[in-house]
Structure formats: structure tokens, C-alpha cells
Design an enzyme around this catalytic site. Structure first.
Site, mmCIF file in Angstrom:
data_model
loop_
_atom_site.group_PDB
_atom_site.id
_atom_site.type_symbol
_atom_site.label_atom_id
_atom_site.label_comp_id
_atom_site.label_asym_id
_atom_site.label_seq_id
_atom_site.Cartn_x
_atom_site.Cartn_y
_atom_site.Cartn_z
ATOM 1 N N SER A 162 5.117 -9.991 -6.047
ATOM 2 C CA SER A 162 4.084 -10.752 -6.552
ATOM 3 C C SER A 162 3.716 -9.726 -7.698
ATOM 4 O O SER A 162 4.012 -8.344 -7.599
ATOM 5 C CB SER A 162 2.850 -10.899 -5.690
ATOM 6 O OG SER A 162 1.748 -11.564 -6.422
ATOM 7 N N CYS A 163 2.728 -10.084 -8.814
ATOM 8 C CA CYS A 163 2.463 -9.237 -9.638
ATOM 9 C C CYS A 163 1.087 -10.108 -10.337
ATOM 10 O O CYS A 163 0.240 -10.593 -9.459
ATOM 11 C CB CYS A 163 3.333 -8.844 -10.709
ATOM 12 S SG CYS A 163 4.161 -10.185 -11.498
#
Length: 281
Positions: free
Chosen positions: A237-238
């Protein structure tokens, strides 16, 4: 070609530049705050024959979230218009060296292209070696891309929440530590600071060195320092699904590819009613 890391060298690309089954893709994208436009820079100078893959427009633009994956039909049409066939040898690069190219690499692969590689060092290395560029936009011959999305490689907010609740996955967040800890504001309006409860932080900058993928020992040390158990599935994720693909590429180079990427990432989670954690993991 180095298949363990899915990298090709500038020397290799220069030697194979005009081969008919090779498609070169400029996947440059920049954070909105930089004011830089990948397509404008592409028009000024790109590797000869390269087509431009715009992650903001080859996307589900109705979702309300940035550069979410498009439908199979929309992707197939966009790829075909760029002259990209599913079975072509595809080399992706970006103007930062290694930033947005992994997102394009991942997108092509998740829609079924088996032979996708990233140019080691990207455009900066190509230019530093004095290799040729061209301006303007080419007119590629239309191709056919039979897109089949690997739906198990992309997870929704509900799936992330459920899998974390039952402890079946680890979430690895690529954002900078200050954003992960909630000490810095998010760049998008309406998005809370913090991180997904239970997530671990591995800033993408830890696996990139001078615009190139770091060596295996450095990546392994960074993964260990983040507290990731290599025997347990990982979801990357980011902020909006771009640098999460850098972590995917890095983990893949170690032979431990993630099970999925959270496409909505923190932009979606931080705008939702899901709980947010502040501070270190």
C-alpha cells in the site's frame, strides 16, 4: 534480460531498440505538488519509439480516487491504441529512474502481459550515457490486447480490513515515515494523517538507490527492519497505489512477490470511516 528482477540494461535496450516485437513504454508520473507533467516531458524528449502510458487517464476515472485500475475493456482499448499487444516484449521506464515505472509494469502484468520489464536506471541513465532521444508523439500501429485482470492481485478496502482482522496478511506501506506516523499532512485534501492499524512501514526510498533498484542484501535488510515475516503473505500500500508497486517490484526481486496491492491505498482508507493509527507501527 534479467528475469529474476525483471530488469533490462540500457545496453540491452540500445541493441534491440528497433525490433518489431519490442514495445517501449514511458510511464513517467509525478506527484501533483511537483508541478511536473509526465506527458509534457515525454513530448519534449523520450527514448526513440516509446509510447506514453498515462496512469491518470488509463484508469477508472469515475471512482473518485486517483489512477485506480480501469476495466478490462477500457485497458484493452487503451493498450491497443498504444500499439501494445499482450504477447509483446515490453520495457517500461520513467524519468526519475525508478518511481512510476513499477506501477505501469504491475498494471500491464496484472492485466495479463507476461513479458514486461523495467529499464534499469530509467531515462536518467539513458541520457547520462548520451543515448538518443526523440520529441513529439509517434503514431503506433494499433495492436490487440486481450486483457484478463488477475482480480486476486488487487484488494478492496473491505478485503484489507477483513484480512487484517483475521491476521491472514501483512500490510506494507511505502509512504515516508512522517506520513505513516501521522506527523506530516497528506498531500490530498480530505485525507486524514496516519496509517492502517497493524500496517508496517517500508518507505520506497529504502529500496531505491540513485534511481535504481537497490541490491538484494539492502532490500532484504529493509524488509527485515520493517518487521515483515517473509513466510506470511504481504499486501503493499502507499498513498495512491503508485509507490506500492515499487515495493512489489522489490519484493518480487527477492522471490517473495506480494499477494496483492491495495489500489485505493491511504487516499481511500484515510477518507473513509475505517480506523486510523498514529505513531510508529
Amino acid at each position: 534480460m534479467t528475469t529474476t528482477t525483471r530488469l533490462v540494461s540500457t545496453e540491452w535496450l540500445a541493441a534491440h531498440l528497433r525490433e518489431p516485437d519490442l514495445v517501449i513504454v514511458d510511464g513517467s508520473w509525478h506527484m501533483p505538488a511537483t508541478g511536473r507533467k509526465g506527458h509534457d516531458e515525454y513530448l519534449n524528449a523520450h527514448i526513440p519509439g516509446a509510447v506514453f502510458f498515462d496512469i491518470d487517464t488509463i484508469a477508472d476515472t469515475s471512482s473518485g480516487l486517483p489512477h485506480m485500475l480501469p476495466s478490462e475493456e477500457a485497458f484493452a482499448a487503451a493498450a491497443a491504441a498504444l500499439g501494445i499487444s499482450r504477447d509483446a516484449r515490453i520495457v517500461v521506464y520513467d524519468s526519475a529512474g525508478l518511481f512510476s515505472a513499477p506501477r505501469v509494469w504491475w498494471t500491464l502484468r496484472v492485466f495479463g502481459a507476461p513479458n514486461v520489464f523495467i529499464l534499469d536506471g530509467g531515462l536518467p541513465k539513458w541520457l547520462a550515457e548520451g543515448r538518443p532521444t526523440e520529441a513529439g508523439a509517434p503514431t503506433p500501429a494499433p495492436a490487440r490486447f486481450e486483457a484478463r485482470l488477475e482480480t486476486n492481485r488487487v484488494v478492496t478496502i473491505e478485503q484489507v480490513a477483513h484480512r487484517l482482522a483475521i491476521g491472514s496478511v501483512q500490510v506494507l506501506d511505502a509512504r515516508a515515515p512522517e506520513r505513516f506516523r501521522g506527523e506530516a499532512p497528506e498531500p490530498r485534501a480530505g485525507v486524514r494523517p496516519g496509517h492502517i492499524p497493524g500496517a508496517r512501514n517500508l518507505p520506497f526510498s529504502e529500496v531505491v538507490r540513485d534511481g535504481r533498484l537497490a541490491d538484494a542484501a539492502t532490500i532484504r535488510a529493509a524488509v527485515d527492519a520493517a518487521g515483515i515475516d517473509s513466510s506470511k503473505p504481504v499486501i503493499t500500500s502507499c498513498g495512491s497505489g503508485v509507490t506500492a508497486a515499487i515495493l512489489w517490484f522489490a519484493l518480487d526481486s527477492l522471490g517473495m512477490p506480494p499477494v496483492a496491492l491495495y489500489d485505493g491505498s491511504w487516499t481511500e482508507w484515510g477518507s473513509s470511516d475505517q480506523p486510523a493509527a498514529i505513531g510508529p507501527a
